[in-house]
Write a protein that holds these residues in place. Structure first.
Motif, short mmCIF file in Angstrom:
data_model
loop_
_atom_site.label_atom_id
_atom_site.label_comp_id
_atom_site.label_asym_id
_atom_site.label_seq_id
_atom_site.Cartn_x
_atom_site.Cartn_y
_atom_site.Cartn_z
N SER A 194 35.86 -11.92 -39.74
CA SER A 194 36.34 -10.54 -39.70
C SER A 194 37.78 -10.49 -39.18
N THR A 195 38.56 -9.63 -39.77
CA THR A 195 39.92 -9.40 -39.28
C THR A 195 39.86 -8.44 -38.09
N PRO A 196 40.91 -8.36 -37.31
CA PRO A 196 40.91 -7.39 -36.22
C PRO A 196 40.63 -5.96 -36.70
N GLU A 197 41.16 -5.60 -37.85
CA GLU A 197 40.91 -4.27 -38.40
C GLU A 197 39.44 -4.07 -38.74
N GLU A 198 38.80 -5.09 -39.28
CA GLU A 198 37.36 -5.00 -39.58
C GLU A 198 36.54 -4.94 -38.29
N ILE A 199 36.98 -5.67 -37.27
CA ILE A 199 36.30 -5.63 -35.98
C ILE A 199 36.40 -4.22 -35.39
N ALA A 200 37.55 -3.58 -35.56
CA ALA A 200 37.74 -2.21 -35.06
C ALA A 200 36.76 -1.25 -35.73
N VAL A 201 36.44 -1.50 -36.98
CA VAL A 201 35.46 -0.66 -37.68
C VAL A 201 34.06 -0.94 -37.14
N GLN A 202 33.76 -2.21 -36.89
CA GLN A 202 32.44 -2.58 -36.38
C GLN A 202 32.23 -2.15 -34.94
N TYR A 203 33.30 -2.13 -34.17
CA TYR A 203 33.24 -1.73 -32.76
C TYR A 203 34.23 -0.59 -32.53
N PRO A 204 33.89 0.62 -32.95
CA PRO A 204 34.85 1.73 -32.85
C PRO A 204 35.22 2.12 -31.42
N VAL A 205 34.50 1.62 -30.43
CA VAL A 205 34.87 1.91 -29.03
C VAL A 205 36.09 1.10 -28.60
N LEU A 206 36.46 0.10 -29.37
CA LEU A 206 37.62 -0.72 -29.04
C LEU A 206 38.83 -0.24 -29.83
N CYS A 207 39.98 -0.25 -29.17
CA CYS A 207 41.20 0.06 -29.92
C CYS A 207 41.75 -1.25 -30.49
N LEU A 208 42.53 -1.12 -31.51
CA LEU A 208 43.06 -2.30 -32.20
C LEU A 208 43.88 -3.18 -31.26
N GLY A 209 44.60 -2.57 -30.34
CA GLY A 209 45.39 -3.34 -29.38
C GLY A 209 44.53 -4.21 -28.49
N GLU A 210 43.37 -3.69 -28.06
CA GLU A 210 42.45 -4.49 -27.23
C GLU A 210 41.91 -5.68 -28.02
N ILE A 211 41.61 -5.45 -29.28
CA ILE A 211 41.07 -6.51 -30.14
C ILE A 211 42.12 -7.62 -30.32
N TYR A 212 43.32 -7.21 -30.69
CA TYR A 212 44.40 -8.20 -30.86
C TYR A 212 44.68 -8.94 -29.56
N ALA A 213 44.68 -8.23 -28.44
CA ALA A 213 44.95 -8.86 -27.14
C ALA A 213 43.87 -9.88 -26.79
N ALA A 214 42.61 -9.54 -27.05
CA ALA A 214 41.51 -10.46 -26.76
C ALA A 214 41.60 -11.71 -27.64
N ILE A 215 41.87 -11.51 -28.91
CA ILE A 215 42.01 -12.65 -29.82
C ILE A 215 43.22 -13.49 -29.45
N ALA A 216 44.32 -12.85 -29.13
CA ALA A 216 45.53 -13.59 -28.73
C ALA A 216 45.26 -14.42 -27.48
N TYR A 217 44.55 -13.85 -26.52
CA TYR A 217 44.23 -14.61 -25.31
C TYR A 217 43.37 -15.82 -25.67
N TYR A 218 42.38 -15.61 -26.53
CA TYR A 218 41.54 -16.73 -26.95
C TYR A 218 42.38 -17.82 -27.64
N LEU A 219 43.27 -17.41 -28.53
CA LEU A 219 44.08 -18.38 -29.27
C LEU A 219 45.05 -19.15 -28.38
N THR A 220 45.46 -18.57 -27.26
CA THR A 220 46.37 -19.27 -26.35
C THR A 220 45.63 -20.00 -25.23
N HIS A 221 44.34 -19.71 -25.06
CA HIS A 221 43.52 -20.37 -24.03
C HIS A 221 42.17 -20.80 -24.61
N PRO A 222 42.17 -21.54 -25.73
CA PRO A 222 40.89 -21.84 -26.39
C PRO A 222 39.94 -22.67 -25.54
#
Length: 118
Positions: free
Chosen positions: A42-70
């Motif tokens: 799922s893309t961040p935009e698709e995740i935002a649809v699946q979890y509408p309580v999250l804003c797109l910025g939170e999703i991108y930030a969480a993924i970015a943190y994961y990608l920099t601290h795998p």
């Protein structure tokens, strides 16, 4: 003449819950769930649809943190997986869930026999 821009560094939108899990922002969505959805393609935009309580910025930030601290996040996910497996095993032992389906079928059959023989 150069233009200077100030950047504000923000922490990832994580918070620890009472069970030791990481939640995203003020939602009840776990980092585990968000990353599982991400890893399933799922893309961040698709995740935002699946979890509408999250804003797109939170999703991108969480993924970015994961990608920099795998390694750090993978260790956390592995610990969570092990803990969940231990809890499942304890639950099965504590409540004697072995053969539960068969015991329930036996009770149902017995109840049906009693009902129809009356």
């Amino acid at each position: 003449m150069s233009v200077q821009i100030e950047f504000q560094v923000t922490a990832p939108p994580f918070r620890w819950d009472e069970a030791g899990g990481i939640r995203i922002g003020q939602s009840r969505v776990t980092l585990d769930s968000l990353l599982a959805t991400y890893h399933n393609g799922s893309t961040p935009e698709e995740i935002a649809v699946q979890y509408p309580v999250l804003c797109l910025g939170e999703i991108y930030a969480a993924i970015a943190y994961y990608l920099t601290h795998p390694q750090e996040i993978d260790n956390y996910l592995e610990q969570r997986h092990k803990k969940a497996q231990q809890q499942r095993n304890q639950f099965v032992q504590q409540y004697n869930l072995a053969n539960l389906r068969q015991r329930l079928r036996d009770r149902l059959i017995f109840a049906l026999i009693i009902h129809f023989s009356a």
